[in-house]
Structure formats: C-alpha cells, structure tokens
Design a protein around this motif. Structure first.
Motif, PDB file in Angstrom:
ATOM      1  N   MET A   1       0.815  -1.143   0.000  1.00  0.00           N
ATOM      2  CA  MET A   1       0.000   0.000   0.000  1.00  0.00           C
ATOM      3  C   MET A   1       0.876   1.228   0.000  1.00  0.00           C
ATOM      4  SD  MET A   1      -3.142   0.404   2.394  1.00  0.00           S
ATOM      5  CE  MET A   1      -4.379  -0.391   2.167  1.00  0.00           C
ATOM      6  N   ASN A   2       0.464   2.026  -0.821  1.00  0.00           N
ATOM      7  CA  ASN A   2       1.284   3.216  -0.927  1.00  0.00           C
ATOM      8  C   ASN A   2       0.617   4.366  -0.197  1.00  0.00           C
ATOM      9  OD1 ASN A   2      -0.672   4.103  -2.611  1.00  0.00           O
ATOM     10  ND2 ASN A   2       0.504   3.788  -4.466  1.00  0.00           N
ATOM     11  N   ASN A   3       1.282   5.466  -0.256  1.00  0.00           N
ATOM     12  CA  ASN A   3       0.845   6.649   0.464  1.00  0.00           C
ATOM     13  C   ASN A   3      -0.475   7.189  -0.080  1.00  0.00           C
ATOM     14  OD1 ASN A   3       2.379   7.297   2.578  1.00  0.00           O
ATOM     15  ND2 ASN A   3       3.804   8.584   1.471  1.00  0.00           N
ATOM     16  N   GLU A   4      -0.552   7.113  -1.327  1.00  0.00           N
ATOM     17  CA  GLU A   4      -1.766   7.624  -1.946  1.00  0.00           C
ATOM     18  C   GLU A   4      -2.972   6.806  -1.535  1.00  0.00           C
ATOM     19  OE1 GLU A   4      -2.063   8.318  -6.158  1.00  0.00           O
ATOM     20  OE2 GLU A   4      -0.147   9.327  -5.937  1.00  0.00           O
ATOM     21  N   GLU A   5      -2.797   5.577  -1.550  1.00  0.00           N
ATOM     22  CA  GLU A   5      -3.902   4.711  -1.164  1.00  0.00           C
ATOM     23  C   GLU A   5      -4.232   4.890   0.316  1.00  0.00           C
ATOM     24  OE1 GLU A   5      -2.879   0.730  -2.074  1.00  0.00           O
ATOM     25  OE2 GLU A   5      -3.162   1.063  -4.210  1.00  0.00           O
ATOM     26  N   LEU A   6      -3.199   5.088   1.066  1.00  0.00           N
ATOM     27  CA  LEU A   6      -3.378   5.300   2.475  1.00  0.00           C
ATOM     28  C   LEU A   6      -4.126   6.636   2.707  1.00  0.00           C
ATOM     29  CD1 LEU A   6      -2.737   4.111   5.232  1.00  0.00           C
ATOM     30  CD2 LEU A   6      -0.618   5.377   5.172  1.00  0.00           C
ATOM     31  N   GLU A   7      -3.693   7.612   1.997  1.00  0.00           N
ATOM     32  CA  GLU A   7      -4.340   8.907   2.080  1.00  0.00           C
ATOM     33  C   GLU A   7      -5.801   8.781   1.662  1.00  0.00           C
ATOM     34  OE1 GLU A   7      -3.956  12.327   3.405  1.00  0.00           O
ATOM     35  OE2 GLU A   7      -2.163  11.156   3.653  1.00  0.00           O
ATOM     36  N   GLU A   8      -6.020   8.065   0.633  1.00  0.00           N
ATOM     37  CA  GLU A   8      -7.356   7.845   0.089  1.00  0.00           C
ATOM     38  C   GLU A   8      -8.210   7.134   1.138  1.00  0.00           C
ATOM     39  OE1 GLU A   8      -9.918   8.360  -2.917  1.00  0.00           O
ATOM     40  OE2 GLU A   8      -7.843   8.973  -3.136  1.00  0.00           O
ATOM     41  N   LYS A   9      -7.641   6.191   1.787  1.00  0.00           N
ATOM     42  CA  LYS A   9      -8.372   5.429   2.810  1.00  0.00           C
ATOM     43  C   LYS A   9      -8.664   6.328   4.014  1.00  0.00           C
ATOM     44  CE  LYS A   9      -7.908   1.006   1.456  1.00  0.00           C
ATOM     45  NZ  LYS A   9      -8.894   0.069   1.304  1.00  0.00           N
ATOM     46  N   LYS A  10      -7.740   7.179   4.374  1.00  0.00           N
ATOM     47  CA  LYS A  10      -7.945   8.085   5.500  1.00  0.00           C
ATOM     48  C   LYS A  10      -9.108   9.026   5.192  1.00  0.00           C
ATOM     49  CE  LYS A  10      -3.323   8.446   7.463  1.00  0.00           C
ATOM     50  NZ  LYS A  10      -2.210   9.316   7.721  1.00  0.00           N
ATOM     51  N   LYS A  11      -9.087   9.551   3.967  1.00  0.00           N
ATOM     52  CA  LYS A  11     -10.168  10.453   3.570  1.00  0.00           C
ATOM     53  C   LYS A  11     -11.502   9.733   3.619  1.00  0.00           C
ATOM     54  CE  LYS A  11      -7.781  13.537   0.418  1.00  0.00           C
ATOM     55  NZ  LYS A  11      -7.684  13.997  -0.933  1.00  0.00           N
ATOM     56  N   TRP A  12     -11.471   8.520   3.117  1.00  0.00           N
ATOM     57  CA  TRP A  12     -12.721   7.742   3.109  1.00  0.00           C
ATOM     58  C   TRP A  12     -13.202   7.496   4.545  1.00  0.00           C
ATOM     59  CZ3 TRP A  12     -14.035   2.824   4.830  1.00  0.00           C
ATOM     60  CH2 TRP A  12     -15.287   2.362   4.424  1.00  0.00           C
ATOM     61  N   PHE A  13     -12.264   7.118   5.457  1.00  0.00           N
ATOM     62  CA  PHE A  13     -12.609   6.890   6.853  1.00  0.00           C
ATOM     63  C   PHE A  13     -13.103   8.177   7.525  1.00  0.00           C
ATOM     64  CE2 PHE A  13      -9.824   2.993   6.947  1.00  0.00           C
ATOM     65  CZ  PHE A  13     -10.848   2.132   7.244  1.00  0.00           C
TER      66      PHE A  13
END
Length: 171
Positions: A1-13
């Motif tokens: 998992m990259n940062n972008e995906e992590l960021e994306e997941k944080k936003k979603w959460f």
C-alpha cells in the motif's frame, strides 16, 4: 500500500466517520422525537382516562336525576288524582250544603208565612214611624234579595207583603 492509497483510505474513513456521526445525531434526534411523542401519547392516554371517568360520573348523575324525576312525576300524578277526588267531594258537599240551606230557608219561610198570616210583625217589629219602616225595608231587601248568597225569593215576598200592610197602617 502506498501513500496515496493510504491517504485515500484516510479520507474515506474521515468522510465515513462524519457520515456515521451525522447518522448517529439523526438517530438521537429521531429517538428524542419518539420519546417526546411517547410522552405526548401517554399524556393523551391519561387525559382520555380522566375524560372517561368524568363521563362515567356524569352518566351516574344523569341516571340518578332520571330516577329522581321519575319519582317526582309519580308523586305529581298521585297528588293530581287526589286533587281531582277532593274536588269532586267538595262539589258534592257544596250541593248538599246548598240543599240544606234551601230546606232551612223554606222551613223558615213556612214559619214566616204562618206568623204573617196571624198578623204578627216579624220583620218590622219595633218600627213605629214611616221613615224607620222604609229604612228597615231597604236593609232587609239588601240582605234577603235573591241575588245575594243568603237571599230567597219567598222570604223577600213575605217581607214585601208585611211592608205593604204596615205602610198602609202607619201613614
């Protein structure tokens, strides 16, 4: 998992957390509204119970008043019947009394005729002047006139006959 995906997941959460928080608030508000509505319903139930008790009390009062009215009506009917009976009895007694009075008057008249035929002054006893004779005659007319309650035609005729005889003799 990259940062972008992590960021994306944080936003979603984060968005999901905000959405869930709003849903929770909506549910709490709806639950508050439901509780208030339940309280209103409970108050309305209590008011209906009070109204029902009041209505039952009014029905009992109405039944008592109806019963009392029926009793009073029966008393009124009974007293009205008794009044009619008493009225009939009074009429009979009145007729009997009138017959008695007439019989007594006829008996007295017969005595007066017997006395007046014998030359005795019954109605004008003690009268010695023409003025006194007229005065006594007018007074006797008022008393024994047939239109009066105690008047009698035959007694009046006897008074008139005696007056005629005395008026010829006194002048």
């Amino acid at each position: 998992m990259n940062n972008e995906e992590l960021e994306e997941k944080k936003k979603w959460f984060f968005k999901e957390n905000i959405r869930l928080e709003e849903l929770r608030k909506n549910l709490e508000q709806q639950q508050g509204k439901l509780e208030k509505e339940e309280q209103v319903v409970e108050i309305q139930k209590q008011m209906l119970e009070k109204q029902k008790r009041s209505l039952d009390l009014l029905r009992k009062q109405l039944d008592n008043q109806k019963h009392l009215f029926d009793q009073q009506w029966q008393i009124l009917e009974r007293e009205t019947r008794q009044l009619a009976i008493d009225r009939e009895k009074f009429k009979r007694d009145k007729l009997m009394y009138r017959d008695e009075v007439y019989r007594e008057a006829r008996r007295k008249f017969a005595m007066v005729q017997n006395i007046s035929h014998s030359g005795v002054n019954l109605f004008f006893k003690g009268v010695d002047s023409s003025a006194a004779l007229k005065k006594r005659y007018k007074a006797l007319l008022k008393i024994y006139h047939p239109d009066n309650a105690g008047g009698d035609k035959e007694v009046l005729q006897a008074i008139s006959a005696e007056y005629e005889t005395l008026s010829r003799n006194i002048e």
